[in-house]
Structure formats: structure tokens, C-alpha cells
Design a protein around this motif. Sequence first.
Motif, mmCIF file in Angstrom:
data_model
loop_
_atom_site.group_PDB
_atom_site.id
_atom_site.type_symbol
_atom_site.label_atom_id
_atom_site.label_comp_id
_atom_site.label_asym_id
_atom_site.label_seq_id
_atom_site.Cartn_x
_atom_site.Cartn_y
_atom_site.Cartn_z
ATOM 1 N N UNK A 28 -11.188 11.906 -5.838
ATOM 2 C CA UNK A 28 -11.950 13.025 -5.282
ATOM 3 C C UNK A 28 -11.050 14.243 -5.093
ATOM 4 N N UNK A 29 -9.883 14.028 -4.518
ATOM 5 C CA UNK A 29 -8.964 15.131 -4.255
ATOM 6 C C UNK A 29 -8.453 15.741 -5.557
ATOM 7 N N UNK A 30 -8.159 14.903 -6.545
ATOM 8 C CA UNK A 30 -7.663 15.400 -7.832
ATOM 9 C C UNK A 30 -8.737 16.173 -8.578
ATOM 10 N N UNK A 31 -9.979 15.719 -8.476
ATOM 11 C CA UNK A 31 -11.064 16.389 -9.192
ATOM 12 C C UNK A 31 -11.467 17.698 -8.525
ATOM 13 N N UNK A 32 -11.464 17.725 -7.196
ATOM 14 C CA UNK A 32 -11.936 18.907 -6.473
ATOM 15 C C UNK A 32 -10.865 19.989 -6.361
ATOM 16 N N UNK A 33 -9.630 19.575 -6.096
ATOM 17 C CA UNK A 33 -8.582 20.550 -5.805
ATOM 18 C C UNK A 33 -7.351 20.439 -6.706
ATOM 19 N N UNK A 34 -7.202 19.328 -7.402
ATOM 20 C CA UNK A 34 -6.026 19.161 -8.238
ATOM 21 C C UNK A 34 -4.769 18.844 -7.454
ATOM 22 N N UNK A 35 -4.923 18.400 -6.218
ATOM 23 C CA UNK A 35 -3.771 18.113 -5.351
ATOM 24 C C UNK A 35 -4.028 16.829 -4.567
ATOM 25 N N UNK A 36 -2.994 15.994 -4.459
ATOM 26 C CA UNK A 36 -3.042 14.779 -3.652
ATOM 27 C C UNK A 36 -1.740 14.696 -2.865
ATOM 28 N N UNK A 37 -1.835 14.269 -1.605
ATOM 29 C CA UNK A 37 -0.630 14.101 -0.788
ATOM 30 C C UNK A 37 -0.329 12.612 -0.635
ATOM 31 N N UNK A 38 0.891 12.219 -1.011
ATOM 32 C CA UNK A 38 1.300 10.811 -0.979
ATOM 33 C C UNK A 38 2.284 10.592 0.161
ATOM 34 N N UNK A 39 1.959 9.676 1.057
ATOM 35 C CA UNK A 39 2.866 9.307 2.146
ATOM 36 C C UNK A 39 3.344 7.869 1.920
ATOM 37 N N UNK A 40 4.354 7.469 2.689
ATOM 38 C CA UNK A 40 4.892 6.119 2.531
ATOM 39 C C UNK A 40 5.530 5.922 1.174
ATOM 40 N N UNK A 41 6.205 6.964 0.668
ATOM 41 C CA UNK A 41 6.751 6.924 -0.687
ATOM 42 C C UNK A 41 8.065 6.166 -0.795
ATOM 43 N N UNK A 42 8.710 5.913 0.328
ATOM 44 C CA UNK A 42 9.918 5.085 0.311
ATOM 45 C C UNK A 42 11.203 5.809 -0.033
ATOM 46 N N UNK A 43 11.174 7.137 -0.086
ATOM 47 C CA UNK A 43 12.383 7.912 -0.364
ATOM 48 C C UNK A 43 12.947 8.437 0.960
ATOM 49 N N UNK A 44 14.213 8.143 1.232
ATOM 50 C CA UNK A 44 14.842 8.589 2.471
ATOM 51 C C UNK A 44 15.277 10.049 2.322
ATOM 52 N N UNK A 45 14.487 10.940 2.886
ATOM 53 C CA UNK A 45 14.793 12.365 2.755
ATOM 54 C C UNK A 45 16.059 12.746 3.510
ATOM 55 N N UNK A 46 16.306 12.120 4.655
ATOM 56 C CA UNK A 46 17.511 12.432 5.427
ATOM 57 C C UNK A 46 18.766 12.062 4.636
ATOM 58 N N UNK A 47 18.777 10.878 4.064
ATOM 59 C CA UNK A 47 19.926 10.436 3.273
ATOM 60 C C UNK A 47 20.116 11.324 2.051
ATOM 61 N N UNK A 48 19.010 11.692 1.418
ATOM 62 C CA UNK A 48 19.083 12.533 0.232
ATOM 63 C C UNK A 48 19.585 13.923 0.571
ATOM 64 N N UNK A 49 19.129 14.459 1.674
ATOM 65 C CA UNK A 49 19.545 15.798 2.083
ATOM 66 C C UNK A 49 21.049 15.831 2.395
ATOM 67 N N UNK A 50 21.535 14.843 3.127
ATOM 68 C CA UNK A 50 22.958 14.778 3.462
ATOM 69 C C UNK A 50 23.800 14.695 2.197
ATOM 70 N N UNK A 51 23.334 13.899 1.228
ATOM 71 C CA UNK A 51 24.076 13.755 -0.020
ATOM 72 C C UNK A 51 24.126 15.076 -0.790
ATOM 73 N N UNK A 52 23.011 15.811 -0.812
ATOM 74 C CA UNK A 52 22.994 17.081 -1.539
ATOM 75 C C UNK A 52 23.873 18.131 -0.859
ATOM 76 N N UNK A 53 23.886 18.130 0.458
ATOM 77 C CA UNK A 53 24.736 19.075 1.183
ATOM 78 C C UNK A 53 26.215 18.792 0.912
#
Length: 322
Positions: free
Chosen positions: A73-98
Motif C-alpha cells: 500500500x505504501x509503495x503504491x500510494x507514495x513510493x516510500x516505505x520505512x523499515x525498522x528493526x534492520x539490524x544495523x548498529x548505527x552507533x558502531x557505524x558512525x564511530x567507525x566512519x568518524x
Amino acid sequence: MRKRLSSSYAAPPPSPIPTGKGSRSAVNSILGEYIDQSVNVPHLNLPHRWMPYEIHYQSLLQRENDAMSRLLISAAEFGVVRIIGHGISSDELRIMLIKNEWLFRLSEKYANYDKFLCDWSDNAMVQKAKVVTGDETFLFFRKKLEEVLNKLKGIAKEVDQIIRLSDREQSWRKIESEEVKMYIYRCTKNQSSNVDHTWLPPHNATLEDSFKYALNLFLPLEPIEFSMHSKRGRLPFKTSPDTIIVTIGDQLEEWSDGKFRSADGEVALKPNLHIHQSLLSLELKWSFANLNKIEKKITLSDQVLILVILILLYKLFDYIIN
């Protein structure tokens, strides 16, 4: 003793109503006026503008009907979907990039952001990175980024599979090969002062004009305001590293004959100007390199119908000739 109500809360009671013949219109008029003055209309809170659905990734992996329905429904109406619980540690990734800001010295420079393409086939870039970091550090950094890339690819494939299998009657095109590009974006405090409103340009503007994608996955590494642009208009909303924003690309819209809408997005920079650190985000563009049209199978009933039509045409032609 009965307390009198103030005029601000209720209208005064109506005066005695004359009785008798012909007084019905007077009763209706006076009583109606009294009711109109006495009724207090409550304050109504109208619902907020509709948002793209937020769906847990595990629900998609388990093919839960409700999750798949909301995705479509979201993809057909707006072309956008929000995915949670993706399993990627943003804090760890951010520290590594910094800690590895050297990569932005090798990135493309724009007026208000840096863009680094994770392309390990670029030998010149790899050699420069090894000189700066050393072989061991570079290999560890590359391994971590490839883990993130594989997770984003997995999400893209799941979303694509659910979309493509949603309508078996469609004449879909099968995927022979895929093309994936992952970008890392950085916007510093100094860079943010160079623009008035936005930081990240629409998705299509970040690549070559000739390149089309099927799905775009955007992962911010800090809370931001994201502005979605689709054929339904502009819709800004706040998002965080807990959420991956998946947008439908032109390739998938054309592939589905317009059933699923393409969308674009950009990061609203002004609400984030108070921060003292860099704005970091990841973007994965997932595309189909080769598409082949699947031939629709002709059913037995269709074959019989075609045969009957050919026989009738033959008889008609034979009748005309003779």
C-alpha cells in the motif's frame, strides 16, 4: 439553592411560549435559537497527514500478511516505505566512519556535502587508502562496510521480491543481474552554512543522468528531518538511525507499468544546524542491469478459442470465394 449558569456557558432560558392555535412556528423558532446558543462545539483534533508505513524487517522476512500488505500500500500510494528493526548498529557505524575520515579526502566534493562511493574495484582509491591507514586497518574497515552493504542488499531484495510477487497476473520482467552502489555522505558544520534549505539532493541527482535504480535505501546516522517528494506531493517527516527509508525508483515504476510510484527525498538541513558534529548517512542504490520480458503463457482455453476463430474465418473466406 439552584446556581445560575453564566452567559458564557449557556444561553438564558427561552421566554414563555404562547400556546394555542398557530403557535407552532413560534415554538420552533424560539426553541431552535435557544439550542443553537446552548450547544458548545468541542474542539476537534484533525488527524495528522498520512505517513509512509513503518514496517519491522523481521515481519517481512516471516512474510506476515499485514506487513506485506502495508508495504504494498505504501509503495503504491507514495513510493516510500520505512523499515525498522534492520539490524544495523548505527552507533558502531558512525564511530567507525568518524575514526576513518580519511575516506572523505578521497571522496567527491560538493558545495555542501562530501560523497564517497564504496567501490573496492577502484584500485587507485584502494591503494591510497592503504597508504593512509595501513593494510590491516583498511581490511578491517572494508570488511565492516561490506557487512553493512550485504544487510542493505538483503533488505532491498526482500522488498523487491514482495513487490514483484504481489500481482502474478502482471507480465513481470525477471532479473538476470543486479547492480548495487553504496554511498557515504558527510556534511560538516562549515558545509551546512553554504546552503539555505537542504543538504542531500534528490536521489537521481547523486548519480549519472543515465543511471536508473529500482530501489533506494537511505540510512541516516543521526536524527534528521527527511523530505519526501512523490507524485502525491511533498511530505516532510522526522526520522532516526533506527529507520531505513526505502523509496521506489524510476526503474521499478516503469517495470510495474506505473502501479508503484517512484519517489525522491532530501535531508532538510536547517533543523540540524545546531549540531556541532558532522551529519553522516548511507545510501544504497539497487538496480536491475538486465531485464527480459517474460512471455505470457497461452492457456488451453485460449488455444481452443483461437482455433475456433481460425476455423470460422476459414469457412467465411471459403464461402466468399465459392
